[in-house]
Design a protein around this motif. Structure first.
Motif, PDB file in Angstrom:
ATOM      1  N   GLY A 151       2.282  14.464  36.700  1.00 33.48           N
ATOM      2  CA  GLY A 151       3.057  15.322  37.590  1.00 33.48           C
ATOM      3  C   GLY A 151       4.517  14.997  37.751  1.00 33.48           C
ATOM      4  N   VAL A 152       5.055  14.048  36.989  1.00 29.70           N
ATOM      5  CA  VAL A 152       6.467  13.688  37.114  1.00 29.70           C
ATOM      6  C   VAL A 152       7.323  14.691  36.343  1.00 29.70           C
ATOM      7  N   MET A 153       8.400  15.147  36.968  1.00 33.40           N
ATOM      8  CA  MET A 153       9.295  16.098  36.312  1.00 33.40           C
ATOM      9  C   MET A 153      10.740  15.604  36.280  1.00 33.40           C
ATOM     10  N   GLN A 154      10.951  14.339  36.611  1.00 29.01           N
ATOM     11  CA  GLN A 154      12.301  13.802  36.730  1.00 29.01           C
ATOM     12  C   GLN A 154      12.936  13.571  35.358  1.00 29.01           C
ATOM     13  N   ALA A 155      14.180  13.984  35.217  1.00 30.34           N
ATOM     14  CA  ALA A 155      15.046  13.647  34.084  1.00 30.34           C
ATOM     15  C   ALA A 155      14.389  13.826  32.725  1.00 30.34           C
ATOM     16  N   PRO A 156      13.854  15.009  32.406  1.00 27.39           N
ATOM     17  CA  PRO A 156      13.258  15.181  31.085  1.00 27.39           C
ATOM     18  C   PRO A 156      14.284  15.212  29.956  1.00 27.39           C
ATOM     19  N   GLY A 157      15.524  15.614  30.264  1.00 28.09           N
ATOM     20  CA  GLY A 157      16.476  15.929  29.207  1.00 28.09           C
ATOM     21  C   GLY A 157      17.284  14.791  28.639  1.00 28.09           C
ATOM     22  N   GLN A 177      14.742  26.340  37.279  1.00 26.55           N
ATOM     23  CA  GLN A 177      14.455  25.340  36.255  1.00 26.55           C
ATOM     24  C   GLN A 177      14.668  23.976  36.893  1.00 26.55           C
ATOM     25  N   GLY A 178      13.634  23.155  36.906  1.00 25.82           N
ATOM     26  CA  GLY A 178      13.746  21.883  37.618  1.00 25.82           C
ATOM     27  C   GLY A 178      13.676  22.100  39.116  1.00 25.82           C
ATOM     28  N   SER A 179      14.527  21.385  39.878  1.00 29.41           N
ATOM     29  CA  SER A 179      14.651  21.587  41.330  1.00 29.41           C
ATOM     30  C   SER A 179      13.339  21.333  42.065  1.00 29.41           C
ATOM     31  N   SER A 180      12.808  20.125  41.929  1.00 29.37           N
ATOM     32  CA  SER A 180      11.503  19.805  42.501  1.00 29.37           C
ATOM     33  C   SER A 180      11.459  19.971  44.017  1.00 29.37           C
ATOM     34  N   THR A 181      12.560  19.704  44.710  1.00 32.92           N
ATOM     35  CA  THR A 181      12.511  19.653  46.169  1.00 32.92           C
ATOM     36  C   THR A 181      12.325  21.010  46.823  1.00 32.92           C
ATOM     37  N   ILE A 182      12.577  22.103  46.107  1.00 34.04           N
ATOM     38  CA  ILE A 182      12.504  23.403  46.765  1.00 34.04           C
ATOM     39  C   ILE A 182      11.111  24.030  46.709  1.00 34.04           C
ATOM     40  N   TYR A 183      10.213  23.492  45.881  1.00 39.45           N
ATOM     41  CA  TYR A 183       8.909  24.130  45.733  1.00 39.45           C
ATOM     42  C   TYR A 183       8.037  24.083  46.985  1.00 39.45           C
ATOM     43  N   PRO A 184       7.972  22.966  47.717  1.00 33.45           N
ATOM     44  CA  PRO A 184       7.153  22.984  48.934  1.00 33.45           C
ATOM     45  C   PRO A 184       7.543  24.087  49.909  1.00 33.45           C
ATOM     46  N   GLU A 185       8.850  24.242  50.126  1.00 32.01           N
ATOM     47  CA  GLU A 185       9.310  25.278  51.056  1.00 32.01           C
ATOM     48  C   GLU A 185       9.047  26.682  50.514  1.00 32.01           C
ATOM     49  N   LEU A 186       9.231  26.877  49.219  1.00 33.32           N
ATOM     50  CA  LEU A 186       8.961  28.190  48.629  1.00 33.32           C
ATOM     51  C   LEU A 186       7.501  28.582  48.795  1.00 33.32           C
ATOM     52  N   LEU A 187       6.604  27.636  48.549  1.00 29.76           N
ATOM     53  CA  LEU A 187       5.173  27.920  48.705  1.00 29.76           C
ATOM     54  C   LEU A 187       4.836  28.212  50.157  1.00 29.76           C
ATOM     55  N   ALA A 188       5.378  27.405  51.058  1.00 34.86           N
ATOM     56  CA  ALA A 188       5.092  27.604  52.482  1.00 34.86           C
ATOM     57  C   ALA A 188       5.588  28.960  52.967  1.00 34.86           C
ATOM     58  N   ALA A 189       6.719  29.414  52.430  1.00 32.45           N
ATOM     59  CA  ALA A 189       7.287  30.698  52.852  1.00 32.45           C
ATOM     60  C   ALA A 189       6.698  31.883  52.099  1.00 32.45           C
ATOM     61  N   GLY A 190       5.854  31.630  51.107  1.00 27.19           N
ATOM     62  CA  GLY A 190       5.260  32.714  50.327  1.00 27.19           C
ATOM     63  C   GLY A 190       6.251  33.438  49.451  1.00 27.19           C
ATOM     64  N   LEU A 191       7.278  32.722  48.966  1.00 25.50           N
ATOM     65  CA  LEU A 191       8.339  33.374  48.198  1.00 25.50           C
ATOM     66  C   LEU A 191       8.225  33.173  46.690  1.00 25.50           C
ATOM     67  N   LEU A 192       7.352  32.284  46.242  1.00 24.68           N
ATOM     68  CA  LEU A 192       7.221  32.020  44.812  1.00 24.68           C
ATOM     69  C   LEU A 192       6.248  33.013  44.185  1.00 24.68           C
ATOM     70  N   ARG A 213       8.158  14.277  41.696  1.00 22.11           N
ATOM     71  CA  ARG A 213       7.047  15.134  41.321  1.00 22.11           C
ATOM     72  C   ARG A 213       7.288  16.572  41.746  1.00 22.11           C
ATOM     73  N   LEU A 214       6.649  17.480  41.028  1.00 19.74           N
ATOM     74  CA  LEU A 214       6.844  18.901  41.295  1.00 19.74           C
ATOM     75  C   LEU A 214       6.434  19.257  42.710  1.00 19.74           C
ATOM     76  N   PHE A 215       5.253  18.847  43.111  1.00 18.50           N
ATOM     77  CA  PHE A 215       4.742  19.156  44.448  1.00 18.50           C
ATOM     78  C   PHE A 215       4.764  17.880  45.279  1.00 18.50           C
ATOM     79  N   GLY A 216       5.893  17.631  45.907  1.00 18.96           N
ATOM     80  CA  GLY A 216       6.082  16.411  46.666  1.00 18.96           C
ATOM     81  C   GLY A 216       5.668  16.559  48.118  1.00 18.96           C
ATOM     82  N   GLU A 217       6.246  15.724  48.941  1.00 18.36           N
ATOM     83  CA  GLU A 217       5.908  15.688  50.364  1.00 18.36           C
ATOM     84  C   GLU A 217       6.188  17.037  51.017  1.00 18.36           C
ATOM     85  N   GLY A 218       5.260  17.483  51.839  1.00 14.63           N
ATOM     86  CA  GLY A 218       5.411  18.745  52.543  1.00 14.63           C
ATOM     87  C   GLY A 218       4.836  19.949  51.824  1.00 14.63           C
ATOM     88  N   THR A 219       4.223  19.753  50.657  1.00 12.65           N
ATOM     89  CA  THR A 219       3.635  20.875  49.925  1.00 12.65           C
ATOM     90  C   THR A 219       2.407  21.390  50.664  1.00 12.65           C
TER      91      THR A 219
END
Length: 240
Positions: free
Chosen positions: A14-20, A148-163, A180-186
């Motif tokens: 589940g790690v998505m950090q610095a792939p490039g 693309q990337g931006s791991s920190t915004i996914y928990p909030e997007l899921l919680a708000a039903g916007l993804l 990780r993609l789904f970090g704290e607060g997911t």
């Protein structure tokens, strides 16, 4: 209404950090920057082309915006007109494709979701301070918003039903500590698989859409044995 579609490169754990690249994001002492290129193949390239194959705006977290803004406008040199220059002098096809993407990213609107007030000097960049502001953008006119990337915004997007859709490109590697993609607060959410592909390098490309609430139930007959009852008592009193 516009859709919000995400895409991420992730390891099996589940790690998505610095792939490039090695210096992309060393936050937390991450030691494996640049882990993706060894697995890159034509199938991954095709999936990326398909993801960015139509008009789009970008939705980014603050750190990913900083990474993009420091890289994409400058691929191959100065940002203006670089694609035409490389076409004329016949440079490597991969570099020319990167330059074309850099020019497309520069033209696109870039919405940066952040509670801070960062410097947004890259052209067509806009700050969004909340999910409500993002919802207003989503409900307006325009192309889809791509992440693309931006791991920190996914928990909030899921919680708000916007993804609306998420494409994960999962590679055969385990990286250990890292973002990780789904970090704290997911929040707990169900997802529905809508497409999948295994690439020649062993990556799995899977695309998901929202799948509703999580249903809870037993995978088999519920045990009523004395040992199970004792286990449940131990769970309840914190000694298990």
């Amino acid at each position: 209404m516009r859709k919000i579609r995400g895409s991420a490169f992730v390891s099996l754990d589940g790690v998505m950090q610095a792939p490039g690249g090695p210096t992309e994001d060393p936050t937390g002492g991450f030691a494996h920057g640049g882990w993706l290129p060894q697995f890159f193949d034509e199938d991954i390239g095709g999936a990326i082309d398909a993801f960015f194959g139509h008009d789009y705006d970008l939705l980014l977290g603050r750190r990913t915006y900083n990474i993009f803004a420091a890289y994409w406008p400058y691929v191959g040199g100065e940002a203006t007109g670089i694609g035409e220059v490389f076409d004329r002098i016949g440079k490597d096809e991969g570099e020319a494709a990167a330059i074309e993407m850099g020019e497309a990213f520069t033209r696109a609107n870039k919405y940066v979701l952040t509670r801070g007030t960062p410097e947004l000097g890259w052209s067509n960049s806009h700050r969004l301070g909340s999910m409500d502001e993002l919802r207003s953008i989503k409900e307006g006119e325009g192309p889809d918003l791509l992440i693309q990337g931006s791991s920190t915004i996914y928990p909030e997007l899921l919680a708000a039903g916007l993804l609306d859709r998420l494409t994960l490109m999962t590679f055969p590697v385990v990286l250990g500590p890292g973002k990780r993609l789904f970090g704290e607060g997911t929040p707990a959410k169900g997802l529905r698989l809508v497409d999948h592909q295994v690439t020649r390098s062993g990556a799995v490309i899977a695309t998901y859409e929202p799948g509703g609430k999580i249903a809870h139930g037993w995978a088999g007959p519920q045990s009523t044995s004395g040992r199970e009852q004792a286990r449940q008592h131990a769970i309840a009193d914190g000694s298990w």
